[in-house]
Design an enzyme around this catalytic site. Sequence first.
Site, PDB file in Angstrom:
ATOM      1  CG  HIS A  32      -7.606  24.437  -9.516  1.00  0.00           C
ATOM      2  ND1 HIS A  32      -6.262  24.568  -9.236  1.00  0.00           N
ATOM      3  CD2 HIS A  32      -7.874  23.108  -9.489  1.00  0.00           C
ATOM      4  CE1 HIS A  32      -5.742  23.370  -9.067  1.00  0.00           C
ATOM      5  NE2 HIS A  32      -6.688  22.465  -9.205  1.00  0.00           N
ATOM      6  CD  GLU A  35     -10.755  21.283  -6.678  1.00  0.00           C
ATOM      7  OE1 GLU A  35     -10.021  20.365  -6.252  1.00  0.00           O
ATOM      8  OE2 GLU A  35     -10.757  21.667  -7.866  1.00  0.00           O
ATOM      9  CG  HIS A  36      -6.189  22.850  -4.563  1.00  0.00           C
ATOM     10  ND1 HIS A  36      -4.974  22.210  -4.454  1.00  0.00           N
ATOM     11  CD2 HIS A  36      -6.702  22.471  -5.757  1.00  0.00           C
ATOM     12  CE1 HIS A  36      -4.752  21.483  -5.535  1.00  0.00           C
ATOM     13  NE2 HIS A  36      -5.788  21.638  -6.354  1.00  0.00           N
ATOM     14  CD  GLU A 112      -3.189  20.722  -9.973  1.00  0.00           C
ATOM     15  OE1 GLU A 112      -4.137  20.104 -10.503  1.00  0.00           O
ATOM     16  OE2 GLU A 112      -3.325  21.421  -8.945  1.00  0.00           O
TER      17      GLU A 112
END
Length: 407
Positions: A32, A35-36, A112
């Site tokens: 993740h 991906e960011h 998040e």
Amino acid sequence: MERIPSSRSVSLGIWVKTGSRNENESNNGISHFVEHMLFKGTDRFSAKDIAETFDGIGGNVNAYTSKEYTCYYAKVLDRHLPIAVDMLADMFFHSRFDAAELEKERNVILEEIAMYDDTPDDLVHDLIAKAAYRDHALGYPILGTARNLLELSPEHLRQYMEERYTVNNTVISLAGNIDDSVTDLLETHFGAFGNVGPEKEKTVAPTFFGEVVFKAKKTEQNHICLSLPGYSLSDLRLHQMILLNNLVGGGMSSRLFQEIREKRGLAYSVYSYHTAHIDSGMFTIYIGTAPKQTKEVLDVTLDVLHNVAENGVTEEELQKGKEQLKGSFILSLESTGSRMNRLGKNELMLGRHDSIDEMIARIDRVTTNDIRELCKSLFSHPFALAMVGRSDKPIQSFRRDFIATSC
């Protein structure tokens, strides 16, 4: 690729077969994080350039990470496809992983995680994976942990990409108003992709432990998930499972919704879903209800499931479910984005592409006896149980093996 001449748009996706399942306890969250970071600047474009370019052509660009894959996608007007391909390819191959940008994005992901932790009806779905799979990687949260994120450096992310972002792990899918020239366009931007990687990767299927996980939080409701082992993406019973799920809790006419919300008013949100992985699956029921109603809600849920397990479904229910499933499937293919997603996921995870007619025929072949046999298999295990709430008292006496031992 799928050509749709009547469309004026094109959806493009770069699919990489890596997600939280491919992580370990110390780097959980790295998929993740990568991906960011692919949106945070390349040798040619800054993060602002990427955002302004897609805004300037009226297109959309985004990405998401799942348990088993990561997808970077864009939807643009057909004449702007070269811009989208150029920019996504540059992000894919030449992201900088600048240390200052990484620190900022690390904090974004920490926020998040905090937001997710403050949302109990989301958090409980991570907990049920832990209750089902214990320490298997399918039980890891996709976002990772704050502790892990604080340890990850640009070098860790580059090394992970080198190991996981390989030719054998990557699929490019397109759907929309395209012609033969798109092959040359992709060859120009992706033809030099030389990180081949291993030919075939071994995965270890998870054991379904069916345990209980409780997290104490000051909430107004108890948020509960019950899960049973389901079926993999390639299992021939998958369409039967989807039909059963729709009947149990997949919509407003489902048995759980009607019994718990409509007849008794015990919950606002109650539903079920099935998650299919490459070698396993999980059937899950979610309910959010007041603490004083929790025991009654669980009792009603068990009654509904026991009735399905013991008596199966009627021919009328099955036919209605088939039409519902076929309708939602066909309607979902009306956008280029949905078609691109179907192409990419099928190629990446299954290596095959069933036609729409084949899918419909498979649904039509399901019988009430198929559903009855499926129930025998599905309900032969004790539930995994997860709850977020103030006290675990309402679930202390819950019989997780009730359906298994009574059918």
